[in-house]
Design a protein around this motif. Structure first.
Motif, PDB file in Angstrom:
ATOM      1  N   ARG A  32     -25.829 167.355 -19.408  1.00 21.73           N
ATOM      2  CA  ARG A  32     -26.036 167.185 -17.964  1.00 21.73           C
ATOM      3  C   ARG A  32     -25.134 166.054 -17.463  1.00 21.73           C
ATOM      4  NH1 ARG A  32     -30.459 167.687 -14.200  1.00 21.73           N
ATOM      5  NH2 ARG A  32     -30.121 166.212 -12.562  1.00 21.73           N
ATOM      6  N   ILE A  33     -24.494 166.288 -16.312  1.00 20.52           N
ATOM      7  CA  ILE A  33     -23.704 165.237 -15.665  1.00 20.52           C
ATOM      8  C   ILE A  33     -24.426 164.886 -14.374  1.00 20.52           C
ATOM      9  CG2 ILE A  33     -21.475 164.607 -14.649  1.00 20.52           C
ATOM     10  CD1 ILE A  33     -21.178 165.275 -17.608  1.00 20.52           C
ATOM     11  N   GLU A  34     -24.747 163.605 -14.201  1.00 25.77           N
ATOM     12  CA  GLU A  34     -25.384 163.201 -12.956  1.00 25.77           C
ATOM     13  C   GLU A  34     -24.572 162.100 -12.287  1.00 25.77           C
ATOM     14  OE1 GLU A  34     -29.291 162.344 -14.589  1.00 25.77           O
ATOM     15  OE2 GLU A  34     -28.809 160.202 -14.610  1.00 25.77           O
ATOM     16  N   GLY A  35     -24.948 161.755 -11.083  1.00 32.48           N
ATOM     17  CA  GLY A  35     -24.204 160.719 -10.360  1.00 32.48           C
ATOM     18  C   GLY A  35     -24.448 160.864  -8.876  1.00 32.48           C
ATOM     19  N   SER A  39     -19.420 160.987  -6.180  1.00 24.14           N
ATOM     20  CA  SER A  39     -18.997 160.096  -7.268  1.00 24.14           C
ATOM     21  C   SER A  39     -17.933 160.742  -8.160  1.00 24.14           C
ATOM     22  CB  SER A  39     -20.217 159.679  -8.108  1.00 24.14           C
ATOM     23  OG  SER A  39     -20.871 160.829  -8.604  1.00 24.14           O
ATOM     24  N   LYS A  41     -18.481 164.184  -9.705  1.00 24.20           N
ATOM     25  CA  LYS A  41     -19.069 165.141 -10.665  1.00 24.20           C
ATOM     26  C   LYS A  41     -18.299 166.475 -10.655  1.00 24.20           C
ATOM     27  CE  LYS A  41     -23.131 164.955  -8.679  1.00 24.20           C
ATOM     28  NZ  LYS A  41     -22.785 164.039  -7.575  1.00 24.20           N
ATOM     29  N   PRO A 182     -33.524 166.657 -10.705  1.00 22.17           N
ATOM     30  CA  PRO A 182     -33.534 165.878 -11.962  1.00 22.17           C
ATOM     31  C   PRO A 182     -34.350 166.539 -13.071  1.00 22.17           C
ATOM     32  CG  PRO A 182     -34.862 164.798 -10.271  1.00 22.17           C
ATOM     33  CD  PRO A 182     -34.181 165.958  -9.601  1.00 22.17           C
ATOM     34  N   THR A 192     -27.043 163.382 -21.631  1.00 25.16           N
ATOM     35  CA  THR A 192     -26.840 163.187 -20.188  1.00 25.16           C
ATOM     36  C   THR A 192     -25.832 162.065 -19.993  1.00 25.16           C
ATOM     37  OG1 THR A 192     -29.106 163.864 -19.702  1.00 25.16           O
ATOM     38  CG2 THR A 192     -27.978 162.624 -17.997  1.00 25.16           C
ATOM     39  N   HIS A 193     -24.867 162.297 -19.090  1.00 29.61           N
ATOM     40  CA  HIS A 193     -23.903 161.263 -18.718  1.00 29.61           C
ATOM     41  C   HIS A 193     -24.001 161.057 -17.217  1.00 29.61           C
ATOM     42  CE1 HIS A 193     -21.683 161.278 -22.521  1.00 29.61           C
ATOM     43  NE2 HIS A 193     -21.706 162.596 -22.489  1.00 29.61           N
ATOM     44  N   ARG A 194     -23.763 159.823 -16.786  1.00 28.96           N
ATOM     45  CA  ARG A 194     -23.752 159.556 -15.347  1.00 28.96           C
ATOM     46  C   ARG A 194     -22.354 159.090 -14.943  1.00 28.96           C
ATOM     47  NH1 ARG A 194     -27.908 155.669 -14.592  1.00 28.96           N
ATOM     48  NH2 ARG A 194     -29.360 157.406 -14.516  1.00 28.96           N
ATOM     49  N   GLU A 196     -20.312 156.828 -12.908  1.00 31.98           N
ATOM     50  CA  GLU A 196     -20.648 155.540 -12.283  1.00 31.98           C
ATOM     51  C   GLU A 196     -19.369 154.729 -12.151  1.00 31.98           C
ATOM     52  OE1 GLU A 196     -24.860 154.332 -13.439  1.00 31.98           O
ATOM     53  OE2 GLU A 196     -23.685 152.562 -13.961  1.00 31.98           O
ATOM     54  N   VAL A 203     -26.484 158.230 -20.514  1.00 34.25           N
ATOM     55  CA  VAL A 203     -27.834 157.878 -20.059  1.00 34.25           C
ATOM     56  C   VAL A 203     -28.699 157.825 -21.314  1.00 34.25           C
ATOM     57  CG1 VAL A 203     -29.794 158.638 -18.662  1.00 34.25           C
ATOM     58  CG2 VAL A 203     -27.470 158.993 -17.843  1.00 34.25           C
TER      59      VAL A 203
END
Ligand SMILES: Nc1ncnc2c1ncn2[C@@H]1O[C@H](COP(=O)(O)OP(=O)(O)OP(=O)(O)O)[C@@H](O)[C@H]1O
Length: 292
Positions: A32-35, A39, A41, A182, A192-194, A196, A203
């Motif tokens: 999962r890629i979040e942000g 940002s 993604k 989420p 999971t990576h964010r 940033e 994460v």
């Protein structure tokens, strides 16, 4: 395939969107890629999917057979829904008959079989999105990249996409996704990576495991002396159940595939009881204070 020191900016001298991004894409893995909004993604997913090239850095290793669902599906193409899927299937190397069969099967799974002969330009947003995800799944890709692919789908189709993703991972694929929810595929995500700043930060597993999704409990019995098949979908937890049964607990998205594997095993396993079980308790993030 790996991304090493990857950066991307748009236009000559434009601001950097991503810089110094390192990302491994191991097989059999759901990432999962979040942000935050804007940002980077989607920029990252386009690089992973090979739709876009890095401005700096390297993408190394063999590119797996890749399928991509963009944030916006180009609906103005001159095809019917089924015609488009067959066309895409052929681009992915399928014979026409095989592509036709898979197109019908995926449209049916997403509840869109009645729209097979409709032009893409006449489809509702939700049905277009079903076609967009069907084209990616039908190819049985080794790398599946999903950018907000659940958006616009009805609940049943969203669940079906969850199952399709779980099946791909079980089959050995790498799936990389972005979704605003989420809880999406919570409990089955491996990494999971964010996004940033300009980079990518992992994460913590503890945080990612928080709020792991619904589970299904399956009580089974086998022929005497039979052992469970290896490599079962979703790697179910096993414990003794009541009346000599074996209790398997698995993330809900894997339950259909797990049932199929149990029922088609040789000899088959018998399903005695099936029940939903609550998501595991979230891991407390701080130690409880000690009672003096
Ligand atoms: N084709 C493009 N040309 C110029 N700038 C772009 C392009 N695509 C993205 N950008 C810029 O790159 C930055 C990151 O955009 P991106 O769409 O990758 O972020 P995101 O995290 O996916 O955003 P969102 O959550 O809103 O979908 C934004 O400032 C955006 O304006």
């Amino acid at each position: 395939m790996n991304l090493t020191g990857v950066g991307r900016r748009y236009g000559l001298g434009g601001p950097w969107v991503l810089r110094g991004v390192d990302l491994d894409l191991p097989a059999h893995t759901l990432i999962r890629i979040e942000g935050a909004n804007g940002s980077g993604k989607s920029t990252l997913l386009r690089l992973v999917a090979g739709i876009d090239a890095p401005t700096e850095g390297r993408i190394t290793g063999r590119r797996p057979r890749t399928a991509y669902v963009p944030e916006r599906f180009p609906a103005a193409l001159p095809f019917t829904a089924a015609g488009y899927l067959v066309h895409l299937g052929r681009i992915h190397g399928l014979r026409t008959a095989e592509a036709t069969g898979r197109a019908q099967a995926w449209l049916a799974r997403f509840g869109a079989a009645d729209h097979a002969r409709q032009p893409l330009s006449e489809l509702s947003k939700g049905t277009s999105q079903k076609v967009a995800v069907a084209q990616a799944l039908l190819a049985e890709p080794e790398l599946l990249v999903l950018d907000e692919a659940w958006t616009g789908l009805d609940t049943a189709a969203r669940d079906e996409l969850d199952r399709g993703v779980a099946e791909r991972v079980t089959a050995g694929a790498t799936v990389v996704f972005v979704d605003h929810d989420p809880r999406r595929l919570a409990g089955v995500i491996d990494i999971t990576h964010r996004v940033e700043g300009l980079g990518l930060v992992p994460v913590a597993a503890r945080e990612a495991a928080y709020d792991a999704g619904p589970r299904v409990r399956i009580e089974v019995t086998g022929a005497s002396g039979a052992t469970l098949p290896t490599g079962l979908p979703g790697a179910p937890a096993q414990e003794p159940g009541p009346d000599g049964t074996l209790r398997l607990t698995v993330a809900a998205v894997h339950s259909d595939a797990l049932l199929r594997s149990l029922l088609t095993a040789r000899p088959p396993w018998h399903i005695r009881q099936l029940s939903e079980s609550a998501a595991p308790e979230p891991t407390p993030r701080t130690e409880p204070s000690r009672i003096p």
